[in-house]
Design a protein around this motif. Structure first.
Motif, PDB file in Angstrom:
ATOM      1  N   SER A 106      40.200  40.297  52.572  1.00  0.00           N
ATOM      2  CA  SER A 106      41.475  41.001  52.589  1.00  0.00           C
ATOM      3  C   SER A 106      41.528  42.010  51.444  1.00  0.00           C
ATOM      4  CB  SER A 106      42.643  40.016  52.448  1.00  0.00           C
ATOM      5  OG  SER A 106      43.860  40.737  52.332  1.00  0.00           O
ATOM      6  N   SER A 107      42.162  43.137  51.684  1.00  0.00           N
ATOM      7  CA  SER A 107      42.331  44.133  50.624  1.00  0.00           C
ATOM      8  C   SER A 107      43.639  43.911  49.857  1.00  0.00           C
ATOM      9  CB  SER A 107      42.301  45.539  51.215  1.00  0.00           C
ATOM     10  OG  SER A 107      43.345  45.693  52.163  1.00  0.00           O
ATOM     11  N   THR A 108      44.350  42.833  50.167  1.00  0.00           N
ATOM     12  CA  THR A 108      45.592  42.491  49.472  1.00  0.00           C
ATOM     13  C   THR A 108      45.294  41.454  48.396  1.00  0.00           C
ATOM     14  OG1 THR A 108      46.861  42.890  51.480  1.00  0.00           O
ATOM     15  CG2 THR A 108      47.932  41.585  49.763  1.00  0.00           C
ATOM     16  N   ILE A 109      45.730  41.724  47.172  1.00  0.00           N
ATOM     17  CA  ILE A 109      45.492  40.806  46.057  1.00  0.00           C
ATOM     18  C   ILE A 109      46.047  39.427  46.369  1.00  0.00           C
ATOM     19  CG2 ILE A 109      46.225  40.296  43.683  1.00  0.00           C
ATOM     20  CD1 ILE A 109      45.741  43.209  43.038  1.00  0.00           C
ATOM     21  N   ALA A 110      45.218  38.420  46.155  1.00  0.00           N
ATOM     22  CA  ALA A 110      45.542  37.002  46.300  1.00  0.00           C
ATOM     23  C   ALA A 110      45.886  36.581  47.728  1.00  0.00           C
ATOM     24  CB  ALA A 110      46.647  36.591  45.337  1.00  0.00           C
ATOM     25  N   ALA A 111      45.570  37.413  48.718  1.00  0.00           N
ATOM     26  CA  ALA A 111      45.781  37.007  50.112  1.00  0.00           C
ATOM     27  C   ALA A 111      44.756  35.952  50.508  1.00  0.00           C
ATOM     28  CB  ALA A 111      45.688  38.207  51.041  1.00  0.00           C
ATOM     29  N   ASP A 112      43.560  36.025  49.922  1.00  0.00           N
ATOM     30  CA  ASP A 112      42.510  35.046  50.161  1.00  0.00           C
ATOM     31  C   ASP A 112      42.464  34.083  48.978  1.00  0.00           C
ATOM     32  OD1 ASP A 112      41.564  36.206  52.609  1.00  0.00           O
ATOM     33  OD2 ASP A 112      40.562  37.757  51.427  1.00  0.00           O
ATOM     34  N   THR A 113      41.868  32.922  49.168  1.00  0.00           N
ATOM     35  CA  THR A 113      41.782  31.914  48.116  1.00  0.00           C
ATOM     36  C   THR A 113      40.938  32.419  46.956  1.00  0.00           C
ATOM     37  OG1 THR A 113      41.941  30.176  49.771  1.00  0.00           O
ATOM     38  CG2 THR A 113      41.099  29.544  47.614  1.00  0.00           C
ATOM     39  N   ILE A 114      41.522  32.395  45.755  1.00  0.00           N
ATOM     40  CA  ILE A 114      40.805  32.809  44.546  1.00  0.00           C
ATOM     41  C   ILE A 114      39.967  31.625  44.077  1.00  0.00           C
ATOM     42  CG2 ILE A 114      41.028  33.542  42.142  1.00  0.00           C
ATOM     43  CD1 ILE A 114      43.705  34.880  42.999  1.00  0.00           C
ATOM     44  N   LEU A 115      38.654  31.817  44.010  1.00  0.00           N
ATOM     45  CA  LEU A 115      37.756  30.757  43.566  1.00  0.00           C
ATOM     46  C   LEU A 115      37.342  30.912  42.108  1.00  0.00           C
ATOM     47  CD1 LEU A 115      35.402  30.347  46.673  1.00  0.00           C
ATOM     48  CD2 LEU A 115      37.476  29.081  46.100  1.00  0.00           C
ATOM     49  N   VAL A 116      37.412  32.129  41.589  1.00  0.00           N
ATOM     50  CA  VAL A 116      37.009  32.394  40.209  1.00  0.00           C
ATOM     51  C   VAL A 116      38.012  33.337  39.569  1.00  0.00           C
ATOM     52  CG1 VAL A 116      35.232  33.445  38.741  1.00  0.00           C
ATOM     53  CG2 VAL A 116      34.555  32.103  40.729  1.00  0.00           C
ATOM     54  N   SER A 117      38.445  32.987  38.349  1.00  0.00           N
ATOM     55  CA  SER A 117      39.304  33.858  37.549  1.00  0.00           C
ATOM     56  C   SER A 117      38.754  33.834  36.127  1.00  0.00           C
ATOM     57  CB  SER A 117      40.754  33.364  37.577  1.00  0.00           C
ATOM     58  OG  SER A 117      41.582  34.220  36.818  1.00  0.00           O
ATOM     59  N   VAL A 118      38.205  34.957  35.687  1.00  0.00           N
ATOM     60  CA  VAL A 118      37.535  35.023  34.399  1.00  0.00           C
ATOM     61  C   VAL A 118      38.248  36.025  33.489  1.00  0.00           C
ATOM     62  CG1 VAL A 118      35.369  35.586  33.223  1.00  0.00           C
ATOM     63  CG2 VAL A 118      35.320  34.473  35.462  1.00  0.00           C
ATOM     64  N   PRO A 119      38.691  35.585  32.292  1.00  0.00           N
ATOM     65  CA  PRO A 119      39.293  36.540  31.363  1.00  0.00           C
ATOM     66  C   PRO A 119      38.226  37.279  30.574  1.00  0.00           C
ATOM     67  CG  PRO A 119      39.410  34.336  30.439  1.00  0.00           C
ATOM     68  CD  PRO A 119      38.761  34.212  31.807  1.00  0.00           C
ATOM     69  N   GLY A 120      38.408  38.583  30.465  1.00  0.00           N
ATOM     70  CA  GLY A 120      37.554  39.394  29.612  1.00  0.00           C
ATOM     71  C   GLY A 120      38.290  39.638  28.311  1.00  0.00           C
ATOM     72  N   VAL A 121      37.718  39.208  27.211  1.00  0.00           N
ATOM     73  CA  VAL A 121      38.354  39.323  25.905  1.00  0.00           C
ATOM     74  C   VAL A 121      38.441  40.793  25.492  1.00  0.00           C
ATOM     75  CG1 VAL A 121      38.212  38.639  23.476  1.00  0.00           C
ATOM     76  CG2 VAL A 121      37.462  37.060  25.268  1.00  0.00           C
ATOM     77  N   SER A 122      39.589  41.177  24.959  1.00  0.00           N
ATOM     78  CA  SER A 122      39.807  42.558  24.536  1.00  0.00           C
ATOM     79  C   SER A 122      38.726  43.019  23.565  1.00  0.00           C
ATOM     80  CB  SER A 122      41.178  42.664  23.863  1.00  0.00           C
ATOM     81  OG  SER A 122      41.366  43.952  23.329  1.00  0.00           O
ATOM     82  N   GLY A 123      38.142  44.182  23.856  1.00  0.00           N
ATOM     83  CA  GLY A 123      37.160  44.784  22.963  1.00  0.00           C
ATOM     84  C   GLY A 123      35.799  44.114  22.975  1.00  0.00           C
TER      85      GLY A 123
END
Length: 126
Positions: free
Chosen positions: A60-77
């Motif tokens: 899907s091209s809609t954010i969070a319409a499909d099940t999110i399996l991975v969420s990774v934070p990228g640290v600032s800088g």
């Protein structure tokens, strides 16, 4: 935004996906079907805050319409590398995007230090 997918000869099943300006627009079905995510690299050097890369199981091209399996934070800088030695299977399709929102359904653009700042995301999958 440039999205490129590199494959190797048939003896190597790994593919490298690079989005050199990852944003809140979903890059859909980047492998052309099911796959296994092995590594996420977030180059957040130009990030003015944490930016989150989300990988969903679907096309899907809609954010969070499909099940999110991975969420990774990228640290600032910083540049962040997360490896999944056993891989994370995506049985439908692998789609991803980047957002400044800690909320997985958030649609805010990545936070950067300059107006033209970019967040580069590299995925290794097979």
């Amino acid at each position: 935004m440039t999205l490129s997918v590199s494959g190797f000869d048939r003896s190597l099943k790994h593919r490298i996906v690079i989005n050199d300006d990852c944003d809140e627009t979903v890059s859909t079905n980047i492998l052309g079907g099911p796959g296994i995510l092995k590594t996420v690299i977030i180059d957040n050097i130009q990030g003015s805050a944490a930016n989150y890369v989300r990988c969903a199981n679907g096309s899907s091209s809609t954010i969070a319409a499909d099940t999110i399996l991975v969420s990774v934070p990228g640290v600032s800088g910083q540049k962040t590398t997360i490896e999944f030695p056993d891989g994370i299977p995506f049985d439908k399709a692998l789609s991803f995007w980047c957002s400044a929102s800690a909320d997985p359904t958030g649609t805010s653009a990545p936070a950067t230090t300059v107006n033209t700042g970019k967040i580069t995301v590299t995925l290794v999958a097979c």
